[in-house]
Design a protein around this motif. Sequence first.
Motif, PDB file in Angstrom:
ATOM      1  N   ALA A   1      42.596  49.753  49.831  1.00 34.50           N
ATOM      2  CA  ALA A   1      42.702  50.440  48.548  1.00 34.50           C
ATOM      3  C   ALA A   1      41.318  50.616  47.920  1.00 34.50           C
ATOM      4  CB  ALA A   1      43.618  49.667  47.607  1.00 34.50           C
ATOM      5  N   ALA A   2      40.466  49.603  48.042  1.00 36.59           N
ATOM      6  CA  ALA A   2      39.108  49.706  47.500  1.00 36.59           C
ATOM      7  C   ALA A   2      38.322  50.783  48.229  1.00 36.59           C
ATOM      8  CB  ALA A   2      38.393  48.359  47.599  1.00 36.59           C
ATOM      9  N   ASP A   3      38.492  50.871  49.553  1.00 35.02           N
ATOM     10  CA  ASP A   3      37.825  51.927  50.328  1.00 35.02           C
ATOM     11  C   ASP A   3      38.297  53.302  49.884  1.00 35.02           C
ATOM     12  OD1 ASP A   3      36.364  50.146  51.788  1.00 35.02           O
ATOM     13  OD2 ASP A   3      37.552  50.347  53.621  1.00 35.02           O
ATOM     14  N   ASP A   4      39.613  53.436  49.667  1.00 33.68           N
ATOM     15  CA  ASP A   4      40.178  54.720  49.258  1.00 33.68           C
ATOM     16  C   ASP A   4      39.698  55.128  47.869  1.00 33.68           C
ATOM     17  OD1 ASP A   4      41.503  54.916  51.647  1.00 33.68           O
ATOM     18  OD2 ASP A   4      43.445  54.285  50.847  1.00 33.68           O
ATOM     19  N   ALA A   5      39.398  54.146  47.021  1.00 31.23           N
ATOM     20  CA  ALA A   5      38.982  54.425  45.644  1.00 31.23           C
ATOM     21  C   ALA A   5      37.497  54.762  45.535  1.00 31.23           C
ATOM     22  CB  ALA A   5      39.296  53.227  44.743  1.00 31.23           C
ATOM     23  N   GLU A   6      36.701  54.376  46.548  1.00 34.09           N
ATOM     24  CA  GLU A   6      35.263  54.640  46.497  1.00 34.09           C
ATOM     25  C   GLU A   6      34.985  56.109  46.763  1.00 34.09           C
ATOM     26  OE1 GLU A   6      33.085  52.121  49.127  1.00 34.09           O
ATOM     27  OE2 GLU A   6      33.871  50.301  48.208  1.00 34.09           O
ATOM     28  N   PRO A   7      34.033  56.697  46.007  1.00 29.07           N
ATOM     29  CA  PRO A   7      33.664  58.085  46.278  1.00 29.07           C
ATOM     30  C   PRO A   7      32.999  58.201  47.636  1.00 29.07           C
ATOM     31  CG  PRO A   7      32.626  57.265  44.250  1.00 29.07           C
ATOM     32  CD  PRO A   7      33.327  56.116  44.905  1.00 29.07           C
ATOM     33  N   ARG A   8      33.259  59.304  48.304  1.00 30.19           N
ATOM     34  CA  ARG A   8      32.631  59.552  49.596  1.00 30.19           C
ATOM     35  C   ARG A   8      31.234  60.118  49.390  1.00 30.19           C
ATOM     36  NH1 ARG A   8      37.026  60.930  53.849  1.00 30.19           N
ATOM     37  NH2 ARG A   8      38.813  60.039  52.810  1.00 30.19           N
ATOM     38  N   ALA A   9      30.478  60.179  50.444  1.00 27.97           N
ATOM     39  CA  ALA A   9      29.126  60.741  50.370  1.00 27.97           C
ATOM     40  C   ALA A   9      29.200  62.139  49.775  1.00 27.97           C
ATOM     41  CB  ALA A   9      28.488  60.771  51.744  1.00 27.97           C
ATOM     42  N   GLY A  10      28.300  62.458  48.884  1.00 31.40           N
ATOM     43  CA  GLY A  10      28.320  63.757  48.228  1.00 31.40           C
ATOM     44  C   GLY A  10      29.030  63.704  46.896  1.00 31.40           C
ATOM     45  N   GLY A  11      29.574  62.528  46.530  1.00 31.97           N
ATOM     46  CA  GLY A  11      30.173  62.371  45.212  1.00 31.97           C
ATOM     47  C   GLY A  11      31.625  62.765  45.111  1.00 31.97           C
ATOM     48  N   ASP A  12      32.248  63.251  46.198  1.00 33.24           N
ATOM     49  CA  ASP A  12      33.658  63.628  46.135  1.00 33.24           C
ATOM     50  C   ASP A  12      34.516  62.383  46.226  1.00 33.24           C
ATOM     51  OD1 ASP A  12      32.990  66.284  46.064  1.00 33.24           O
ATOM     52  OD2 ASP A  12      33.117  66.534  48.259  1.00 33.24           O
TER      53      ASP A  12
END
Length: 181
Positions: free
Chosen positions: A168-179
């Motif tokens: 869940a923490a991984d899913d909540a983190e923004p991906r590279a590029g800010g998305d």
Amino acid sequence: RHSGHWRGVQRRPLVLVRSNRCQLGTRPAPEYGRRVANVFVSYARRDRERVVALVSALEHEGLSVWWDPNLVPGKRFRDIIARELDAADSVVVVWTASSIQSDYVQDEAEDARERGVLVPVKLEEVKPPAGFRQVQAADLSQWTGSGQHPEFRVLLSAVHTLVWAARAADDAEPRAGGDPA
């Protein structure tokens, strides 16, 4: 079932429903460019024979497990262990008469406790070291390897809670590029 060897494309854990069990797999560790185990197992080498059964049972439940037989020859074992310990979703610390005497096991348990991912297990009736006696341990002293043993199910529940929290923490983190994920 995972053998502890990471191959293929990095992915988030896939949930494959198979006879009422979920296969959690691994998740990527962007800071290392590789996959992360669901479970790191800390134990005393003298207990290896008994720990094999625990690792097998966890893998049978669909969890990826890292423990020291996965060490790669030619690499600095302290560096590898520190990296795997720091990245794992949960850390199962196996308390026995041998492991409570091990500085390595106690250090790994302390790191896990500080991160909030410690899941202690007693394979025999022992008093955990000072600093760990207030943490409830799954009592597998009477465990014969059954996946239905009540204390093994308690252990699995604790591990699954930590694995799903990491996912869940991984899913909540923004991906590279800010998305957002």
